[in-house]
Design a protein around this motif. Sequence first.
Motif, PDB file in Angstrom:
ATOM      1  N   ILE A 180       0.838  -1.205   0.000  1.00  0.00           N
ATOM      2  CA  ILE A 180       0.000   0.000   0.000  1.00  0.00           C
ATOM      3  C   ILE A 180       0.872   1.254   0.000  1.00  0.00           C
ATOM      4  O   ILE A 180       0.651   2.203  -0.763  1.00  0.00           O
ATOM      5  N   THR A 181       1.871   1.258   0.841  1.00  0.00           N
ATOM      6  CA  THR A 181       2.771   2.412   0.954  1.00  0.00           C
ATOM      7  C   THR A 181       3.474   2.697  -0.371  1.00  0.00           C
ATOM      8  O   THR A 181       3.559   3.855  -0.818  1.00  0.00           O
ATOM      9  N   ALA A 182       3.973   1.633  -1.009  1.00  0.00           N
ATOM     10  CA  ALA A 182       4.675   1.797  -2.285  1.00  0.00           C
ATOM     11  C   ALA A 182       3.729   2.337  -3.364  1.00  0.00           C
ATOM     12  O   ALA A 182       4.125   3.170  -4.196  1.00  0.00           O
ATOM     13  N   ALA A 183       2.482   1.871  -3.374  1.00  0.00           N
ATOM     14  CA  ALA A 183       1.507   2.335  -4.359  1.00  0.00           C
ATOM     15  C   ALA A 183       1.314   3.847  -4.248  1.00  0.00           C
ATOM     16  O   ALA A 183       1.318   4.567  -5.252  1.00  0.00           O
ATOM     17  N   PHE A 184       1.175   4.326  -3.028  1.00  0.00           N
ATOM     18  CA  PHE A 184       1.031   5.777  -2.853  1.00  0.00           C
ATOM     19  C   PHE A 184       2.334   6.510  -3.184  1.00  0.00           C
ATOM     20  O   PHE A 184       2.317   7.680  -3.584  1.00  0.00           O
ATOM     21  N   GLY A 185       3.461   5.818  -3.035  1.00  0.00           N
ATOM     22  CA  GLY A 185       4.745   6.390  -3.432  1.00  0.00           C
ATOM     23  C   GLY A 185       4.764   6.751  -4.908  1.00  0.00           C
ATOM     24  O   GLY A 185       5.359   7.766  -5.312  1.00  0.00           O
ATOM     25  N   MET A 186       4.095   5.949  -5.728  1.00  0.00           N
ATOM     26  CA  MET A 186       4.010   6.218  -7.170  1.00  0.00           C
ATOM     27  C   MET A 186       3.178   7.465  -7.443  1.00  0.00           C
ATOM     28  O   MET A 186       3.433   8.204  -8.410  1.00  0.00           O
ATOM     29  N   VAL A 187       2.167   7.713  -6.634  1.00  0.00           N
ATOM     30  CA  VAL A 187       1.364   8.924  -6.783  1.00  0.00           C
ATOM     31  C   VAL A 187       2.190  10.153  -6.384  1.00  0.00           C
ATOM     32  O   VAL A 187       2.196  11.179  -7.080  1.00  0.00           O
ATOM     33  N   ILE A 188       2.905  10.004  -5.282  1.00  0.00           N
ATOM     34  CA  ILE A 188       3.765  11.090  -4.789  1.00  0.00           C
ATOM     35  C   ILE A 188       4.804  11.490  -5.831  1.00  0.00           C
ATOM     36  O   ILE A 188       5.160  12.676  -5.958  1.00  0.00           O
ATOM     37  N   ALA A 189       5.272  10.497  -6.613  1.00  0.00           N
ATOM     38  CA  ALA A 189       6.297  10.764  -7.645  1.00  0.00           C
ATOM     39  C   ALA A 189       5.856  11.880  -8.595  1.00  0.00           C
ATOM     40  O   ALA A 189       6.677  12.682  -9.049  1.00  0.00           O
ATOM     41  N   LEU A 190       4.539  11.935  -8.842  1.00  0.00           N
ATOM     42  CA  LEU A 190       4.031  12.924  -9.794  1.00  0.00           C
ATOM     43  C   LEU A 190       3.734  14.281  -9.149  1.00  0.00           C
ATOM     44  O   LEU A 190       3.292  15.217  -9.818  1.00  0.00           O
ATOM     45  N   SER A 191       3.921  14.388  -7.814  1.00  0.00           N
ATOM     46  CA  SER A 191       3.643  15.661  -7.127  1.00  0.00           C
ATOM     47  C   SER A 191       4.913  16.375  -6.716  1.00  0.00           C
ATOM     48  O   SER A 191       4.871  17.546  -6.316  1.00  0.00           O
ATOM     49  N   GLU A 192       6.027  15.663  -6.781  1.00  0.00           N
ATOM     50  CA  GLU A 192       7.262  16.241  -6.238  1.00  0.00           C
ATOM     51  C   GLU A 192       7.629  17.568  -6.901  1.00  0.00           C
ATOM     52  O   GLU A 192       8.016  18.515  -6.235  1.00  0.00           O
ATOM     53  N   LYS A 193       7.564  17.594  -8.234  1.00  0.00           N
ATOM     54  CA  LYS A 193       7.864  18.841  -8.946  1.00  0.00           C
ATOM     55  C   LYS A 193       6.961  18.917 -10.180  1.00  0.00           C
ATOM     56  O   LYS A 193       6.432  17.897 -10.617  1.00  0.00           O
ATOM     57  N   PRO A 194       6.780  20.127 -10.720  1.00  0.00           N
ATOM     58  CA  PRO A 194       5.895  20.285 -11.883  1.00  0.00           C
ATOM     59  C   PRO A 194       6.363  19.417 -13.054  1.00  0.00           C
ATOM     60  O   PRO A 194       7.558  19.391 -13.367  1.00  0.00           O
ATOM     61  N   ASP A 211       4.017  -3.063  -9.842  1.00  0.00           N
ATOM     62  CA  ASP A 211       3.634  -3.509 -11.189  1.00  0.00           C
ATOM     63  C   ASP A 211       2.218  -3.042 -11.520  1.00  0.00           C
ATOM     64  O   ASP A 211       1.942  -2.556 -12.620  1.00  0.00           O
ATOM     65  N   ARG A 212       1.335  -3.233 -10.598  1.00  0.00           N
ATOM     66  CA  ARG A 212      -0.055  -2.840 -10.823  1.00  0.00           C
ATOM     67  C   ARG A 212      -0.168  -1.343 -11.086  1.00  0.00           C
ATOM     68  O   ARG A 212      -0.896  -0.909 -11.988  1.00  0.00           O
ATOM     69  N   MET A 213       0.569  -0.543 -10.332  1.00  0.00           N
ATOM     70  CA  MET A 213       0.543   0.916 -10.518  1.00  0.00           C
ATOM     71  C   MET A 213       1.174   1.298 -11.861  1.00  0.00           C
ATOM     72  O   MET A 213       0.681   2.196 -12.558  1.00  0.00           O
ATOM     73  N   ASN A 217       1.377  -0.582 -14.612  1.00  0.00           N
ATOM     74  CA  ASN A 217       0.458  -0.972 -15.692  1.00  0.00           C
ATOM     75  C   ASN A 217      -0.717  -0.005 -15.794  1.00  0.00           C
ATOM     76  O   ASN A 217      -1.165   0.335 -16.887  1.00  0.00           O
ATOM     77  N   LYS A 218      -1.193   0.440 -14.670  1.00  0.00           N
ATOM     78  CA  LYS A 218      -2.300   1.399 -14.660  1.00  0.00           C
ATOM     79  C   LYS A 218      -1.865   2.711 -15.322  1.00  0.00           C
ATOM     80  O   LYS A 218      -2.632   3.312 -16.100  1.00  0.00           O
ATOM     81  N   ALA A 219      -0.627   3.114 -15.044  1.00  0.00           N
ATOM     82  CA  ALA A 219      -0.100   4.358 -15.626  1.00  0.00           C
ATOM     83  C   ALA A 219      -0.057   4.254 -17.150  1.00  0.00           C
ATOM     84  O   ALA A 219      -0.467   5.185 -17.868  1.00  0.00           O
ATOM     85  N   LEU A 220       0.428   3.115 -17.643  1.00  0.00           N
ATOM     86  CA  LEU A 220       0.498   2.920 -19.096  1.00  0.00           C
ATOM     87  C   LEU A 220      -0.885   2.979 -19.719  1.00  0.00           C
ATOM     88  O   LEU A 220      -1.110   3.595 -20.768  1.00  0.00           O
ATOM     89  N   SER A 221      -1.824   2.311 -19.065  1.00  0.00           N
ATOM     90  CA  SER A 221      -3.194   2.276 -19.577  1.00  0.00           C
ATOM     91  C   SER A 221      -3.823   3.672 -19.558  1.00  0.00           C
ATOM     92  O   SER A 221      -4.500   4.080 -20.510  1.00  0.00           O
ATOM     93  N   LEU A 222      -3.582   4.430 -18.511  1.00  0.00           N
ATOM     94  CA  LEU A 222      -4.097   5.796 -18.424  1.00  0.00           C
ATOM     95  C   LEU A 222      -3.462   6.693 -19.498  1.00  0.00           C
ATOM     96  O   LEU A 222      -4.138   7.508 -20.129  1.00  0.00           O
ATOM     97  N   ALA A 223      -2.160   6.527 -19.701  1.00  0.00           N
ATOM     98  CA  ALA A 223      -1.424   7.379 -20.642  1.00  0.00           C
ATOM     99  C   ALA A 223      -1.890   7.180 -22.078  1.00  0.00           C
ATOM    100  O   ALA A 223      -1.757   8.080 -22.925  1.00  0.00           O
ATOM    101  N   SER A 224      -2.450   6.014 -22.360  1.00  0.00           N
ATOM    102  CA  SER A 224      -2.952   5.770 -23.717  1.00  0.00           C
ATOM    103  C   SER A 224      -4.309   6.433 -23.937  1.00  0.00           C
ATOM    104  O   SER A 224      -4.797   6.513 -25.062  1.00  0.00           O
ATOM    105  N   ALA A 225      -4.923   6.910 -22.882  1.00  0.00           N
ATOM    106  CA  ALA A 225      -6.260   7.481 -22.993  1.00  0.00           C
ATOM    107  C   ALA A 225      -6.294   8.990 -22.738  1.00  0.00           C
ATOM    108  O   ALA A 225      -7.276   9.656 -23.051  1.00  0.00           O
TER     109      ALA A 225
END
Lengths: 351, 351
Positions: free
Chosen positions: A51-65, A98-100, A102-110
């Motif tokens: 769970i912690t690592a999954a939220f770490g992936m979200v944090i990655a996109l907030s660190e800087k613009p 991995d799940r996060m 794969n979700k990113a790739l799927s989102l990026a295609s849309a």
Amino acid sequence: VKPIEWRGDKLVLLDQRMLPFETRYVEARTVEDVAAAIRDMVVRGAPAIGITAAFGMVIALSEKPIDNIDDALKTLSLARDILSKTRPTAVNLFWALDRMHNKALSLASATSSVRELREGLEAEAKKIFEEELEAEIRIGLYGAELLEAGDTVLTICNAGGLATGTGLGTATAPIYVAKMLGKDISVIAPETRPWQQGARLTVYELVNNGIRTTLIADTALGLVMYKRMVDIVMVGADRILLDGHVFNKIGTLNEAILAHEFGIPFYVLAPTSTIDPKSSVDSVKIEERDPDEVRTVRTSQGKVYVTLKDIQVYNPVFDVTPPKYITGIITEKGVATQPLSVNLRKLLKNI
Amino acid sequence: VKPIEWRGDKLVLLDQRMLPFETRYVEARTVEDVAAAIRDMVVRGAPAIGITAAFGMVIALSEKPIDNIDDALKTLSLARDILSKTRPTAVNLFWALDRMHNKALSLASATSSVRELREGLEAEAKKIFEEELEAEIRIGLYGAELLEAGDTVLTICNAGGLATGTGLGTATAPIYVAKMLGKDISVIAPETRPWQQGARLTVYELVNNGIRTTLIADTALGLVMYKRMVDIVMVGADRILLDGHVFNKIGTLNEAILAHEFGIPFYVLAPTSTIDPKSSVDSVKIEERDPDEVRTVRTSQGKVYVTLKDIQVYNPVFDVTPPKYITGIITEKGVATQPLSVNLRKLLKNI
């Protein structure tokens, strides 16, 4: 007590290394913060790490613009690398990353919006958290049906939210659910030597969740049952055999036999993933650990000796409870009652 | 290990305050030395205090040259005063001092030799010591008949020679006697929280007496019986009712029920002075002690906390074992077997 809390832009993590002597929270605002928290065991337990690592992936996109989707995906790949190197054996860590990814790739295609990508990943991380909780909630609901207002539950060790990372736990889930349903439930927690998870973690966790909890020495188990201070026993499990034998924290067998003798219901609570369909009772090796665990005690001042350093010790970690002492086994798929060897199989087949 | 040793002109006392972390002996060569040893709890336990005080009266006559019987009797009166003020509640202390004082008067009426007076008092002090031992030796002999070479005895707490001051004890007496008879006996000693007398005293005492002893956490009681690592259980008693109910150290009930379930003989060992012919099971109040005893642990670094200071605790000192779980009660007058309510009375009447 929330071992893991997501606050939209940061994780607030309960520092379990300091428990129960200090309730300290660690804030993780960067990928490196999250990685350090996992690596240094601020967060423990496979589900909690995932769970912690999954939220770490979200944090990655907030660190800087970040201007565009391509840069966002590169940032996520880097974060995944950093986070995956924190704990080598935690399967949930890699599964969640991995799940996060794969979700990113799927989102990026849309979408080409970095904001939408981040929102999609945040939703996915929350979903992982929610799925972890789901099995425990079901166990809690089944278990709570067995509890009446005013009941006192005896447990052992810590099969609580600190152990599973969700804040709910297995053996503790019915207690929390019953409380939500307005039932007044008390708990008796034995110290559970040698690691004292009862004294250090269970008591801390329950009291912080507003559950009236009384700590006893492991020696007082018989008397609290003799005096009818216990209405029901609820314990976790490390491994359940199809014939109903339960391997769990050392001391569980004592509670089961004493409860049986005094006619007190004895329940085991665990997800069906704990059921081992292959092993027989004699084929399961009971792990023995370092004698120093019994020679010492974990205290507010660290590990200190309670006896001589060269005393011979027998330190088994688990014991095995034969099915005849068990009233029922509560899983997320329902409750198996006696005969366990028949009803455990039925439970697994029905779903 | 000799808690009390008389060396003709001085007492050598094991400093029980330091156990098991330091085996330190204190030498008492003057009345003030003896008084300090009792007052400061170098020596503990009523029988041990009585024996120590008796030898203190002998030491009184060796401190400095005494010319005549009258001066000797004055010196003894002074010593009696000093020694009687050390511990106000130890009945054995006053009993032993009175007995020594009366013996001195009787000797003084028959001799004018200070040397003969001193020899007579030394013999009396030795006799007190020997009488204390006698009951325990008889218990040991009766108990040893139940032990076979290679047996493993499970005990609880410390009902050993450190507790009674003689070096023999009650529950441990059969083990020592069996060893003298050439039988190879092993012991499993549970830690016995919260005071850890098992980990601190029993293990120390037995190992120092050459008995192979294994320490376990109190949680491992069930497993050692399940695995047939125990042949017989031997425990002490604080109070025995005529109907066979036994009050003893918290945790005794757990052992009794587990032993009963696994078909392992369970014996209680105590002198008949432990039998309370007046009380009924419901009239005996079970003492509850300071919650901090469970919140803390006694270690090589003193008392330290193992949980939070404000955790609610239930800390009963004793529990009660119903007669149906007890195979027999071993006293200096013989062994009472089932039905205990009949045979305990017979035992008391026969002698």
